[in-house]
Design a protein around this motif. Structure first.
Motif, short mmCIF file in Angstrom:
data_model
loop_
_atom_site.label_atom_id
_atom_site.label_comp_id
_atom_site.label_asym_id
_atom_site.label_seq_id
_atom_site.Cartn_x
_atom_site.Cartn_y
_atom_site.Cartn_z
N UNK A 176 0.83 -1.22 0.00
CA UNK A 176 0.00 0.00 0.00
C UNK A 176 0.86 1.26 0.00
N UNK A 177 1.71 1.37 0.99
CA UNK A 177 2.53 2.58 1.14
C UNK A 177 3.46 2.75 -0.05
N UNK A 178 4.12 1.71 -0.46
CA UNK A 178 5.07 1.78 -1.58
C UNK A 178 4.36 2.23 -2.87
N UNK A 179 3.20 1.66 -3.15
CA UNK A 179 2.46 2.03 -4.36
C UNK A 179 2.03 3.49 -4.32
N UNK A 180 1.53 3.93 -3.18
CA UNK A 180 1.06 5.32 -3.05
C UNK A 180 2.23 6.29 -3.17
N UNK A 181 3.34 6.01 -2.49
CA UNK A 181 4.49 6.91 -2.56
C UNK A 181 5.07 7.00 -3.96
N UNK A 182 5.13 5.87 -4.64
CA UNK A 182 5.65 5.88 -6.02
C UNK A 182 4.78 6.75 -6.92
N UNK A 183 3.47 6.57 -6.81
CA UNK A 183 2.53 7.38 -7.57
C UNK A 183 2.67 8.86 -7.21
N UNK A 184 2.70 9.15 -5.91
CA UNK A 184 2.72 10.54 -5.44
C UNK A 184 3.95 11.29 -5.94
N UNK A 185 5.10 10.63 -5.88
CA UNK A 185 6.34 11.29 -6.32
C UNK A 185 6.31 11.62 -7.80
N UNK A 186 5.61 10.81 -8.59
CA UNK A 186 5.53 11.06 -10.03
C UNK A 186 4.44 12.07 -10.39
N UNK A 187 3.41 12.19 -9.55
CA UNK A 187 2.23 12.97 -9.93
C UNK A 187 2.09 14.32 -9.24
N UNK A 188 2.88 14.59 -8.21
CA UNK A 188 2.70 15.82 -7.43
C UNK A 188 4.03 16.54 -7.23
N UNK A 189 3.95 17.84 -7.17
CA UNK A 189 5.12 18.66 -6.89
C UNK A 189 5.54 18.53 -5.42
N UNK A 190 4.56 18.41 -4.55
CA UNK A 190 4.84 18.28 -3.12
C UNK A 190 4.05 17.11 -2.55
N UNK A 191 4.71 16.29 -1.75
CA UNK A 191 4.07 15.16 -1.08
C UNK A 191 4.34 15.30 0.42
N UNK A 192 3.26 15.41 1.18
CA UNK A 192 3.36 15.52 2.63
C UNK A 192 2.93 14.18 3.21
N UNK A 193 3.87 13.49 3.84
CA UNK A 193 3.59 12.17 4.40
C UNK A 193 3.49 12.29 5.91
N UNK A 194 2.36 11.83 6.43
CA UNK A 194 2.14 11.79 7.88
C UNK A 194 1.89 10.33 8.23
N UNK A 195 2.83 9.73 8.97
CA UNK A 195 2.69 8.34 9.38
C UNK A 195 2.37 8.31 10.87
N UNK A 196 1.14 7.92 11.20
CA UNK A 196 0.66 7.98 12.57
C UNK A 196 1.28 6.93 13.49
N UNK A 197 1.95 5.91 12.93
CA UNK A 197 2.62 4.90 13.75
C UNK A 197 4.07 5.30 14.00
N UNK A 198 4.78 5.66 12.92
CA UNK A 198 6.19 6.03 13.06
C UNK A 198 6.38 7.35 13.80
#
Length: 187
Positions: free
Chosen positions: A34-56
């Motif tokens: 899940x996370x890997x797929x979303x991050x890969x997509x986000x980095x290609x599709x957006x100028x800015x990606x804000x990641x908030x991980x509620x566990x880490x």
């Protein structure tokens, strides 16, 4: 790093291209990508990606202390980490490990109404808290469930082309026996 092509890849592109897309919740078992797929997509599709991980980073569970409106949440995130950039129309906010802070689902309605930022949430074992997540964001979110590799994704990972994968799948669907060459090749 090796990335395996997944069906969610095309789904995420189509989701972003929808003119009036809603915040997206990607749920599924742990360790399915899940996370890997979303991050890969986000980095290609957006100028800015804000990641908030509620566990880490459990400190981010406090971002809703002042309310659920995007302006309040963004202000609190920026206080905690001023390096995070929020560019209207060009930013994806990715709330990962949603199960650790299901309350953030209440904000999805307000992010949809606000419309300045795209939002994707991801989480495992959502069944426990999903009734709360569902009631907090009904009508203002889209759901996608990601599972382990299916047969077609497995074939892609093994290097088979789309046409070969389709041919093999048709064999199974139509219960057509494989010939000797196919048996030797795919065993």
């Amino acid at each position: 790093m090796l990335y395996l092509k997944r069906k969610i890849d095309d789904y995420l592109i189509a989701w972003k291209e929808e003119a009036d897309h809603k915040p997206l919740i990607v749920k599924g078992p742990r360790q399915v990508g899940k996370t890997e797929s979303i991050l890969r997509f986000a980095k290609a599709a957006y100028e800015s990606v804000v990641v908030i991980n509620f566990v880490e980073e459990p400190k981010y569970r406090l971002i809703t202390e002042d309310g659920y409106k995007p302006s309040e949440i963004i202000k609190n995130i920026s206080r905690m980490d001023p390096s995070k950039r929020f560019i209207p129309g060009k930013t994806l906010i990715f709330f990962d490990e949603l199960q650790a802070h299901p309350d953030i689902a209440t904000a999805l309605k307000f992010f949809k109404i606000d419309g300045r930022f795209d939002v994707i949430c991801s989480g495992s074992l959502l069944g426990i808290n999903y009734k709360q997540i569902e009631s907090n964001s009904v009508g203002y979110k889209t759901d996608y469930t990601l599972f382990s590799l299916d047969f077609e994704e497995f074939l892609w990972a093994k290097g088979y082309s789309e046409s070969i994968a389709e041919e093999l799948l048709n064999h199974l669907i139509n219960q057509k026996p494989f010939n000797l060459i196919e048996m030797e090749t795919y065993s």
